[in-house]
Design a protein around this motif. Structure first.
Motif, PDB file in Angstrom:
ATOM      1  N   LEU B  34       9.045   9.185 -13.941  1.00  0.00           N
ATOM      2  CA  LEU B  34       7.972   9.687 -12.867  1.00  0.00           C
ATOM      3  C   LEU B  34       8.036  11.141 -12.827  1.00  0.00           C
ATOM      4  O   LEU B  34       7.052  11.997 -12.816  1.00  0.00           O
ATOM      5  CB  LEU B  34       8.261   9.209 -11.474  1.00  0.00           C
ATOM      6  CG  LEU B  34       7.687   7.712 -11.094  1.00  0.00           C
ATOM      7  CD1 LEU B  34       7.679   7.719  -9.504  1.00  0.00           C
ATOM      8  CD2 LEU B  34       6.294   7.753 -11.628  1.00  0.00           C
ATOM      9  N   LEU B  37       6.196  12.490 -15.495  1.00  0.00           N
ATOM     10  CA  LEU B  37       4.749  12.389 -15.430  1.00  0.00           C
ATOM     11  C   LEU B  37       4.318  13.523 -14.414  1.00  0.00           C
ATOM     12  O   LEU B  37       3.084  13.984 -14.584  1.00  0.00           O
ATOM     13  CB  LEU B  37       4.427  11.050 -14.907  1.00  0.00           C
ATOM     14  CG  LEU B  37       4.448   9.736 -15.827  1.00  0.00           C
ATOM     15  CD1 LEU B  37       4.014   8.672 -14.924  1.00  0.00           C
ATOM     16  CD2 LEU B  37       3.792   9.745 -17.126  1.00  0.00           C
ATOM     17  N   TYR B  38       5.185  13.676 -13.388  1.00  0.00           N
ATOM     18  CA  TYR B  38       4.559  14.678 -12.550  1.00  0.00           C
ATOM     19  C   TYR B  38       4.645  16.268 -12.601  1.00  0.00           C
ATOM     20  O   TYR B  38       4.050  17.029 -12.252  1.00  0.00           O
ATOM     21  CB  TYR B  38       5.010  14.358 -11.040  1.00  0.00           C
ATOM     22  CG  TYR B  38       4.205  13.281 -10.408  1.00  0.00           C
ATOM     23  CD1 TYR B  38       3.239  13.591  -9.643  1.00  0.00           C
ATOM     24  CD2 TYR B  38       4.627  11.830 -10.862  1.00  0.00           C
ATOM     25  CE1 TYR B  38       2.555  12.240  -8.735  1.00  0.00           C
ATOM     26  CE2 TYR B  38       3.894  10.750 -10.218  1.00  0.00           C
ATOM     27  CZ  TYR B  38       2.854  11.084  -9.276  1.00  0.00           C
ATOM     28  OH  TYR B  38       1.951  10.035  -8.639  1.00  0.00           O
ATOM     29  N   VAL B  41       1.590  18.400 -13.566  1.00  0.00           N
ATOM     30  CA  VAL B  41       0.724  18.121 -12.469  1.00  0.00           C
ATOM     31  C   VAL B  41       0.910  19.063 -11.263  1.00  0.00           C
ATOM     32  O   VAL B  41       0.358  19.639 -10.593  1.00  0.00           O
ATOM     33  CB  VAL B  41       0.337  16.785 -12.047  1.00  0.00           C
ATOM     34  CG1 VAL B  41      -0.740  16.700 -11.073  1.00  0.00           C
ATOM     35  CG2 VAL B  41       0.014  16.047 -13.333  1.00  0.00           C
ATOM     36  N   LEU B  97     -27.024   2.166 -14.350  1.00  0.00           N
ATOM     37  CA  LEU B  97     -26.983   1.514 -15.609  1.00  0.00           C
ATOM     38  C   LEU B  97     -25.866   0.397 -15.354  1.00  0.00           C
ATOM     39  O   LEU B  97     -25.937  -0.747 -15.719  1.00  0.00           O
ATOM     40  CB  LEU B  97     -26.511   2.457 -16.742  1.00  0.00           C
ATOM     41  CG  LEU B  97     -27.682   3.149 -17.186  1.00  0.00           C
ATOM     42  CD1 LEU B  97     -27.343   4.078 -18.302  1.00  0.00           C
ATOM     43  CD2 LEU B  97     -28.928   2.221 -17.577  1.00  0.00           C
ATOM     44  N   VAL B 156     -22.862  10.701 -19.397  1.00  0.00           N
ATOM     45  CA  VAL B 156     -23.356   9.148 -19.143  1.00  0.00           C
ATOM     46  C   VAL B 156     -22.736   8.396 -20.112  1.00  0.00           C
ATOM     47  O   VAL B 156     -22.159   7.283 -19.575  1.00  0.00           O
ATOM     48  CB  VAL B 156     -24.957   9.260 -18.852  1.00  0.00           C
ATOM     49  CG1 VAL B 156     -25.479   7.584 -18.797  1.00  0.00           C
ATOM     50  CG2 VAL B 156     -25.549   9.749 -17.699  1.00  0.00           C
ATOM     51  N   LEU B 160     -20.138   5.603 -18.609  1.00  0.00           N
ATOM     52  CA  LEU B 160     -20.513   4.174 -18.388  1.00  0.00           C
ATOM     53  C   LEU B 160     -19.479   2.887 -18.407  1.00  0.00           C
ATOM     54  O   LEU B 160     -19.608   2.130 -17.576  1.00  0.00           O
ATOM     55  CB  LEU B 160     -21.695   3.953 -19.512  1.00  0.00           C
ATOM     56  CG  LEU B 160     -22.492   2.662 -19.288  1.00  0.00           C
ATOM     57  CD1 LEU B 160     -23.350   2.720 -17.964  1.00  0.00           C
ATOM     58  CD2 LEU B 160     -23.300   2.639 -20.313  1.00  0.00           C
ATOM     59  N   ASP B 218     -14.264  16.338 -15.192  1.00  0.00           N
ATOM     60  CA  ASP B 218     -12.996  16.962 -15.625  1.00  0.00           C
ATOM     61  C   ASP B 218     -13.314  16.923 -17.088  1.00  0.00           C
ATOM     62  O   ASP B 218     -12.441  17.344 -18.091  1.00  0.00           O
ATOM     63  CB  ASP B 218     -11.814  15.784 -15.472  1.00  0.00           C
ATOM     64  CG  ASP B 218     -11.219  16.058 -13.904  1.00  0.00           C
ATOM     65  OD1 ASP B 218     -11.534  17.229 -13.491  1.00  0.00           O
ATOM     66  OD2 ASP B 218     -10.694  15.089 -13.658  1.00  0.00           O
ATOM     67  N   LEU B 258      -7.606  20.214  -9.540  1.00  0.00           N
ATOM     68  CA  LEU B 258      -6.308  18.918  -9.507  1.00  0.00           C
ATOM     69  C   LEU B 258      -6.586  18.103  -7.969  1.00  0.00           C
ATOM     70  O   LEU B 258      -6.421  17.042  -7.960  1.00  0.00           O
ATOM     71  CB  LEU B 258      -4.794  19.261  -9.628  1.00  0.00           C
ATOM     72  CG  LEU B 258      -4.486  19.774 -11.030  1.00  0.00           C
ATOM     73  CD1 LEU B 258      -2.992  19.991 -11.068  1.00  0.00           C
ATOM     74  CD2 LEU B 258      -4.862  18.777 -11.928  1.00  0.00           C
ATOM     75  N   SER B 261      -9.773  16.278  -7.788  1.00  0.00           N
ATOM     76  CA  SER B 261      -9.806  15.019  -8.703  1.00  0.00           C
ATOM     77  C   SER B 261      -9.001  13.991  -7.882  1.00  0.00           C
ATOM     78  O   SER B 261      -9.409  12.884  -7.878  1.00  0.00           O
ATOM     79  CB  SER B 261      -9.401  15.249 -10.271  1.00  0.00           C
ATOM     80  OG  SER B 261     -10.018  16.348 -10.729  1.00  0.00           O
ATOM     81  N   LEU B 265     -10.432  10.520  -6.446  1.00  0.00           N
ATOM     82  CA  LEU B 265     -10.068   9.072  -6.994  1.00  0.00           C
ATOM     83  C   LEU B 265      -9.229   8.428  -5.938  1.00  0.00           C
ATOM     84  O   LEU B 265      -9.434   6.982  -6.187  1.00  0.00           O
ATOM     85  CB  LEU B 265      -9.297   9.269  -8.406  1.00  0.00           C
ATOM     86  CG  LEU B 265     -10.314   9.570  -9.239  1.00  0.00           C
ATOM     87  CD1 LEU B 265      -9.736  10.500 -10.554  1.00  0.00           C
ATOM     88  CD2 LEU B 265     -11.102   8.449  -9.655  1.00  0.00           C
ATOM     89  N   LEU B 266      -8.439   8.804  -5.074  1.00  0.00           N
ATOM     90  CA  LEU B 266      -7.759   8.263  -4.086  1.00  0.00           C
ATOM     91  C   LEU B 266      -8.847   7.532  -3.138  1.00  0.00           C
ATOM     92  O   LEU B 266      -8.712   6.425  -2.572  1.00  0.00           O
ATOM     93  CB  LEU B 266      -6.824   8.842  -3.234  1.00  0.00           C
ATOM     94  CG  LEU B 266      -5.428   9.399  -3.838  1.00  0.00           C
ATOM     95  CD1 LEU B 266      -4.587  10.270  -2.989  1.00  0.00           C
ATOM     96  CD2 LEU B 266      -4.779   8.006  -4.047  1.00  0.00           C
ATOM     97  N   GLU B 269     -10.433   4.688  -5.045  1.00  0.00           N
ATOM     98  CA  GLU B 269      -9.434   3.609  -4.925  1.00  0.00           C
ATOM     99  C   GLU B 269      -9.541   2.738  -3.724  1.00  0.00           C
ATOM    100  O   GLU B 269      -9.616   1.720  -3.691  1.00  0.00           O
ATOM    101  CB  GLU B 269      -7.976   4.022  -5.107  1.00  0.00           C
ATOM    102  CG  GLU B 269      -6.922   3.021  -5.320  1.00  0.00           C
ATOM    103  CD  GLU B 269      -7.055   2.003  -6.709  1.00  0.00           C
ATOM    104  OE1 GLU B 269      -7.837   2.304  -7.382  1.00  0.00           O
ATOM    105  OE2 GLU B 269      -6.516   1.051  -6.653  1.00  0.00           O
ATOM    106  N   ARG B 273     -10.813  -1.118  -3.324  1.00  0.00           N
ATOM    107  CA  ARG B 273      -9.930  -2.055  -2.828  1.00  0.00           C
ATOM    108  C   ARG B 273     -10.697  -2.757  -1.600  1.00  0.00           C
ATOM    109  O   ARG B 273     -10.824  -3.919  -1.620  1.00  0.00           O
ATOM    110  CB  ARG B 273      -8.677  -1.701  -2.203  1.00  0.00           C
ATOM    111  CG  ARG B 273      -7.946  -1.183  -3.459  1.00  0.00           C
ATOM    112  CD  ARG B 273      -6.457  -1.092  -3.074  1.00  0.00           C
ATOM    113  NE  ARG B 273      -5.800  -0.903  -4.243  1.00  0.00           N
ATOM    114  CZ  ARG B 273      -4.756  -0.336  -4.205  1.00  0.00           C
ATOM    115  NH1 ARG B 273      -3.840  -0.343  -3.318  1.00  0.00           N
ATOM    116  NH2 ARG B 273      -3.970  -0.443  -5.446  1.00  0.00           N
TER     117      ARG B 273
END
Lengths: 287, 283
Positions: B34, B37-38, B41, B97, B156, B160, B218, B258, B261, B265-266, B269, B273
C-alpha cells in the motif's frame, strides 16, 4: 423494419448498434487507412501512393526497429511478470486473510483513479539523481553519493509500470481466488498436503485463468506504452511507441509510422496468443 | 457437493490452524505494498507546498504561492476549459451509447450479442499509441483537422467500455416485472422508460457520467496526437514537464487534478453502489 424492431432480437440489435458501430468503425476504418499508408511512401511533403513493400522491408531490416520491438516485448514481459508476482500475495491476502475485503479493494484502487501521466511524472521525481529517494537516503545518512541506477533505464520503466498496472493484476487474481471452493482446500489438507503443496497443487492451478487474464490486460497495452519510456526510460529504456511517435511527429514519415504500428500490433497479438497457449498448458501440467 | 463434509468442525479447525502466534507476513507485505501504491500519489501534493523549486529532501518551508500563480496563466486556463468541454461531451455521448448497449446486452437475447459485447470492450486492450496514430491518420484523411472535436471522437472510443460495464451492472439487478407492470397499466414504451426504468438506473447513469468524464479528463496519449493546437490539461502538463523552472507550478496543478479525479471517482463509486442497492431493493 417496424416488425423486426418488435422482436427480441431486433430490439437488442437496434439498441446495441450505435455503440458497436461506433467502436467497429473506429477500429476498422483507421486500421484500413493504416494498412493503405503502410504501402505508400513519403517523399518530402507529398505522399507517393504507388504501392510498395519498402516500409515493411525497412521495418524488417532496420536494426533499430528490431531492437526497439524486441525490447518493448521484453520490457512488457518483465512488467507483466513483476506486476503479477507482486500482486498475487495481495490478492491472496484479501481473499483469504482479511474480513475487510471491500475496504482493502477500495484502498488498492483509489490511487489509480488519478491521472496516469501524473503518476509516471511522480516516479520520475522520486527516482531522479537529485530526486526524492536519493535525497532522503542521503539525509538519513544511508548513502553518501546519489544512486545512479534508479532513473533512465529499463528498471525505472518496469518499476513505474508495475505500479501503474497494479489493480489490473490484483483484481482478476482476487476474483479467481475468491471463486475457489474452500472445501477443496480442506480436502487437500485432510488428505495430507502440506501448506506449500496445497498452494502449488490446488490454489495456484485454480487461479491460472485469473493470472492469464491479468497478464494479457497488462502485457498488450504495455508494449505500446508511450508515456513511461519517454519520462523515465532515458535512452536505454525507449520503446517502440517512442519510434512510432517520432514518425508521426518530428520525422513526419507517416507511411513508416503506419507500418510500425501494424508490425507492433501483429507482434503483440502473436506474443499474447503464444503466452495464453503456453500458460494454459502449464496450468494443466501442474495439476 | 460444494458443502464441506465436516462443516461444523471446519471453522474451529481452520482457526486452530491459524492460531499459533507468528509474524503476519502477508499483512506486513500488504501494508508495504500500500505504501508503494500511495507513495507517488501523495508525493505531488506534499511537494506542491514546498517553498523551493527542487523536489528533494530536506523540504524548505510551507507555501501556497505555487497554487496562487496558477490563476495567472492564461494558457493553463484555456487548457482547463478545453478539458472540461471535451470531458463533458465525451461523458454525455459515451454514457448514452453505453446506456442503450448495456440495456440490449442485459435485457435481450439476440444473434451477435457476444460479438457486440466483445467489440465494445476492445478499446481497453488496444495499445494507446496505435489507437492514437491510426485515428490521426483517419481523421486527416477525412479532412478533419486535429482539434477538440477529434479528441472527443477518440475519447468516446476509449471511455465507452467503462460506460457499458457500469451501465450493465446497473441494469443487471433491475427487475423486469416492474416494466411489465407499467406496460400492463397502460404506459407507452417511452413512458415506461422515462418513468420506471430511468429513475431506477439513474445512479448508474450518474456513475457512468462521472467515470467517463474522468477517463477523458486524465487521458493523455490520444489528446497528444489529436488535439492539434488546442491542448487539453494533460497535454499542457506534458509541455510544462520539460521546464524545471515550472516544476512547482506543475506540482500544484497536478495535485489539484489528483484531488479532482479522486473526488469525482469516489462520488461515482457512491452512486454506483446506490444503483446496485436500489435495484436489488426493488427486486
Amino acid at each position: 423494419m417496424a416488425g423486426l424492431l418488435r422482436t427480441e432480437a431486433g430490439k437488442g440489435l437496434a439498441l446495441s448498434a450505435p455503440a458497436s458501430l461506433y467502436v467497429g468503425l473506429l477500429v476498422a476504418a483507421p486500421l484500413g487507412i493504416l494498412v493503405a499508408y503502410s504501402f505508400w511512401t513519403q517523399t518530402y511533403v507529398e505522399i507517393d501512393k504507388t504501392l510498395t513493400w519498402a516500409n515493411y522491408l525497412e521495418a524488417a531490416t532496420d536494426p533499430l526497429v528490431r531492437h526497439l520491438m524486441l525490447r518493448s516485448i521484453l520490457i512488457a514481459g518483465a512488467v507483466t511478470a513483476a506486476t503479477v508476482a507482486l500482486a498475487y500475495p495481495i490478492a491472496y491476502f484479501i481473499a483469504f486473510r482479511t474480513q475487510k475485503k471491500t475496504l482493502w479493494l477500495l484502498l488498492i484502487t483509489i490511487p489509480f483513479w488519478s491521472s496516469y501521466l501524473l503518476r509516471v511524472f511522480s516516479w520520475k521525481l522520486i527516482l531522479g539523481f537529485n530526486g526524492v529517494l536519493n535525497s532522503a537516503l542521503i539525509s538519513l545518512g544511508l548513502i553518501d553519493e546519489p544512486l545512479t541506477f534508479l532513473l533512465y533505464n529499463e528498471f525505472a520503466v518496469v518499476l513505474t509500470l508495475a505500479h501503474a498496472w497494479a489493480p489490473f493484476a490484483i483484481l482478476p487474481i482476487y476474483v479467481s481466488l475468491q471463486k475457489i471452493d474452500r472445501s477443496l482446500l480442506e480436502a487437500a489438507t485432510d488428505l495430507g498436503c502440506s501448506k506449500l503443496e496445497r498452494f502449488v497443487r490446488v490454489t495456484l492451478p485454480l487461479t491460472v485463468p485469473g493470472i492469464i487474464a491479468a497478464s494479457l490486460i497488462i502485457f498488450i497495452p504495455t508494449v505500446g506504452d508511450y508515456v513511461t519510456p519517454s519520462l523515465v526510460g532515458g535512452s536505454q529504456g525507449k520503446m517502440i511507441a517512442n519510434l512510432i511517435q517520432v514518425q508521426f511527429g518530428p520525422a513526419n514519415n507517416w507511411p513508416l509510422g503506419a507500418t510500425l504500428s501494424l508490425v507492433a500490433m501483429a507482434s503483440v497479438g502473436f506474443a499474447a496468443i503464444l503466452f495464453a497457449v503456453l500458460a494454459t498448458a502449464l496450468g494443466r501440467r501442474i495439476r | 457437493m460444494s458443502e464441506p463434509l465436516n462443516k461444523p468442525l471446519s471453522p474451529a479447525v481452520s482457526k486452530a490452524r491459524r492460531k499459533p502466534i507468528r509474524f503476519p507476513w502477508l499483512l506486513a507485505y500488504a501494508v508495504g505494498y500500500l505504501i508503494f501504491l500511495y507513495l507517488p500519489v501523495l508525493l505531488l501534493p506534499l511537494f506542491s507546498f514546498n517553498d523551493g523549486t527542487i523536489v528533494a529532501f530536506p523540504m524548505k518551508g510551507f507555501t501556497l504561492k505555487w497554487y496562487a500563480q496558477l490563476g495567472e496563466q492564461d494558457t493553463l486556463l484555456q487548457a482547463m476549459i478545453n478539458s472540461l468541454t471535451v470531458g463533458a461531451v465525451t461523458a454525455l455521448v459515451a454514457t448514452s451509447l453505453g446506456l442503450f448497449a448495456a440495456r440490449a446486452y442485459v435485457r435481450y437475447r439476440f444473434k451477435g450479442r457476444e460479438l457486440s459485447e466483445g467489440l465494445v470492450m476492445l478499446p481497453l486492450v488496444i495499445p494507446g499509441i496505435i489507437v492514437a496514430s491510426s485515428m490521426l491518420v483517419l481523421f486527416i484523411s477525412l479532412g478533419l483537422k486535429p482539434s477538440l472535436t477529434t479528441v472527443i471522437l477518440g475519447h468516446v472510443f476509449v471511455a465507452l467500455p467503462f460506460a457499458v460495464s457500469i451501465m450493465k451492472s446497473a441494469f443487471d439487478d433491475f427487475d423486469q416485472s416492474l416494466e411489465e407492470a407499467a406496460f400492463d397499466l397502460g404506459e407507452s414504451v417511452i413512458g415506461t422508460f422515462r418513468r420506471v426504468t430511468l429513475p431506477i438506473v439513474a445512479p448508474g447513469i450518474v456513475a457512468s457520467l462521472l467515470v467517463t468524464f474522468t477517463v477523458s479528463f486524465d487521458e493523455f496519449v490520444l489528446a497528444f496526437f489529436l488535439s492539434g493546437n488546442q491542448p487539453t490539461l494533460p497535454v499542457y502538463i506534458w509541455s510544462q514537464i520539460r521546464f524545471p523552472a515550472k516544476l512547482p507550478n506543475t506540482l500544484a496543478l497536478g495535485s489539484l487534478l489528483l484531488l479532482a479525479s479522486v473526488q469525482l471517482l469516489l462520488t461515482a463509486e457512491y452512486f454506483r453502489r446506490r444503483s446496485t442497492k436500489s435495484a436489488s431493493k426493488s427486486a
